[in-house]
Design a protein around this motif. Structure first.
Motif, PDB file in Angstrom:
ATOM      1  N   LEU A 133      -4.412   1.863  -5.430  1.00  0.00           N
ATOM      2  CA  LEU A 133      -4.299   0.763  -6.371  1.00  0.00           C
ATOM      3  C   LEU A 133      -3.165  -0.177  -5.990  1.00  0.00           C
ATOM      4  O   LEU A 133      -3.259  -1.382  -6.161  1.00  0.00           O
ATOM      5  N   ALA A 134      -2.090   0.423  -5.493  1.00  0.00           N
ATOM      6  CA  ALA A 134      -0.936  -0.399  -5.151  1.00  0.00           C
ATOM      7  C   ALA A 134      -1.307  -1.418  -4.086  1.00  0.00           C
ATOM      8  O   ALA A 134      -0.700  -2.476  -3.989  1.00  0.00           O
ATOM      9  N   SER A 135      -2.319  -1.097  -3.284  1.00  0.00           N
ATOM     10  CA  SER A 135      -2.711  -1.996  -2.207  1.00  0.00           C
ATOM     11  C   SER A 135      -3.722  -3.027  -2.679  1.00  0.00           C
ATOM     12  O   SER A 135      -4.144  -3.878  -1.928  1.00  0.00           O
ATOM     13  N   ARG A 136      -4.129  -2.942  -3.920  1.00  0.00           N
ATOM     14  CA  ARG A 136      -5.112  -3.908  -4.381  1.00  0.00           C
ATOM     15  C   ARG A 136      -4.492  -4.790  -5.453  1.00  0.00           C
ATOM     16  O   ARG A 136      -3.479  -4.466  -6.044  1.00  0.00           O
TER      17      ARG A 136
END
Lengths: 354, 354
Positions: free
Chosen positions: B54-57
């Motif tokens: 999620l952190a990458s999105r």
């Protein structure tokens, strides 16, 4: 379906590198990360992947969907929301508020993200497109409110029939025979087919008929100014009225102001009974309003509990209808004794009395 | 750190199977899926993995953090929220409301889920633990409000100094020399170090001193009932007062009621100026309140825009302070001419005049 291979190809990296990034199993450089993320974004892959990963997890977050841009977020709504948030907290869930529109478009967008375990739906319409969206997304949900045909849907709502019956009986018992309802404005597209307004008006018509009382309905949106205007209209068209039921809380404040401006004593010349209100708002008028107290704390909790029971796999709660209960203030009294016709008009009559 | 290998081992499946499930690249049976999910849950792997993914999105969701269980969600708050939601919508973001407590504990729990791109923080305290939580989570945020030392933090706030100066000048220009502030109640632990209340009271003390006026402050929480009680207290302790500034909107409604109950004409015997209010609330009293209109629509938008600019990598907006602007109603007038001492008391004086 877009695959990891498509992403790798578009980003110009190996499939292994995409996998490393997604699973966080090996570090990748910022530049590579950016390329992969862009490729996922371009191809619509990312959402799919993460949504699936999310679908397999429980967030312990539930959303209350409320059309905050269309319907006022007033004192009553605040009670539903805070009691729901407290109920969620007690069950080790977080409740968040989604201010999504009534048409279901934004709701669908948010559901696509897979961020919550379930949804509590507020301000339910008689035929509510948001329910199709929730069912289509296979998202557990509970209604605070209900559609025309709520069987099979988890729901809790105000018992409008009992509320209106109790309100009319209260006024009738004081001797009132000339009642009027200052209702919602169902021509307002934001409230078209809004359950509470439709149901209250229907209940009033039915109950008034059963008491053999004349039926007077004045539509009115939920603002103080609208309440003042509706009062003017009522007094002009139905000066025989001795008691008024008001559906909406901010309108009720305007009704009391409007009556005073017109030279009416409340409750001496006109009784006022607010149908769905919270104590804090009732205290805003002088004299304090007599009200049917909205069961917001009960319904916020019941609706949230219903949803959480479903999420936890417990036996479902049966649908519940909770009436608003009479909370006496100081705006209901017996009507003045009928006056001889010669008195010609309320103001004259009142001056003669005082 | 827990690895995919650990999960596979605990679940009794191959690493490839875990990967198939997580990346949705091949179907796995329901039983296998359940075993893997349980293993991830037991080992604390799942959250870690999904959080990283999620952190990458970008979710294009931002949260407004508001302590809805401690602070009333009233008409003014509603304006901040809806204008923020509209600003987000225009920029193709969704705004959701998080009713998290002021201490930062729940905020930390929600941030750990990685559900949002950024946070708009409301009801800022002078030394706010939620800011440490946001910084610790490396979560972009903007304040609507400010701490004692807001330099370096993205923030917008009410310009309390200008608001109070303009309010006092308005009353002074009508000839008032005996003012009082019905303030917030800073002893209430829910509002301890709550910026707006502290700043308004400080500004009043400073401005009143600069006009060489006596300083009278009555603490009062933000309810109609409290406003009535504070009015009684003010009239008993400072009967010389001719004009009252009221910090909170629901208290202001109670002040007008309280004055009427005590036999005061508003504004004939006492002027009332509400310091932070919205038109809808001002319209609830009769006569309509003169107010400094809370810049909720501007600040909700500015705060949200600030955050979104940061998320989009645009140049940051400078911090902005927006004053509440005078909106004349009908509760401010010139004080009555001083009476001879022999008149002994306000009620007597008024009767003599009327």
């Amino acid at each position: 379906m877009v695959t990891m291979r498509d992403v790798a190809q578009r980003a110009g990296v190996s499939i292994a590198t995409v996998s490393f990034l997604l699973n966080d199993t090996k570090p990748v450089t910022a530049a590579t990360r950016a390329r992969i993320e862009q490729a996922m974004l371009d191809l619509g892959y990312k959402r799919n992947l993460v949504a699936r990963a999310l679908a397999s997890r429980r967030t312990h977050i539930i959303a209350m969907a409320y059309p905050a841009l269309e319907h006022r977020f007033g004192m009553s709504t605040s009670e539903f929301f805070t009691s729901a948030a407290e109920a969620a907290r007690k069950a080790d869930y977080h409740l968040v508020l989604w201010p999504v529109g009534n048409d279901g478009v934004e709701l669908r967008e948010l559901l696509g993200q897979g961020l919550v375990d379930g949804v509590v739906l507020m301000e339910v319409q008689l035929d509510d497109p948001r329910i199709d969206v929730l069912q289509g997304a296979k998202m557990p949900f509970a209604l605070i409110g209900r559609t025309t045909e709520p069987a099979g849907l988890s729901h809790v709502d105000i018992d409008f029939d009992t509320t209106v019956e109790d309100a009319v009986r209260h006024l009738y018992s004081f001797g009132h025979r000339q009642l009027a309802l200052i209702s919602g404005d169902l021509d307002d597209p934001r409230f078209h087919a809004y359950g509470p307004w439709v149901r209250v008006e229907e209940a009033y018509r039915r109950v008034a008929a059963s008491y053999d009382l004349p039926i007077v309905v004045v539509p009115c949106s939920d603002t103080t100014e609208a309440g003042k205007a509706a009062t003017e209209q009522l007094l002009a068209q139905h000066p025989e009225t001795t008691a008024v039921l008001v559906l909406n809380e901010y309108a009720a404040l305007g009704v009391v102001s409007g009556l005073k401006r017109a030279g009416y004593d409340v409750p001496g010349d006109m009784s006022v009974l607010s149908l769905l209100m919270v104590p804090e708002t009732a205290a805003m008028t002088d004299p304090e309003l007599t009200m049917m107290r909205t069961p917001g704390p009960e319904l916020g909790q019941l609706g949230t509990d219903s949803l959480i029971r479903e999420l936890e796999g417990d036996d479902p709660l049966p649908p519940q209808l909770v009436p608003a209960k009479l909370s006496p203030g100081a705006t209901v009294a017996a009507p003045r004794a009928p006056r001889p016709k010669a008195d010609a008009g309320r103001r004259g009559a009142r001056k003669a009395r005082s």
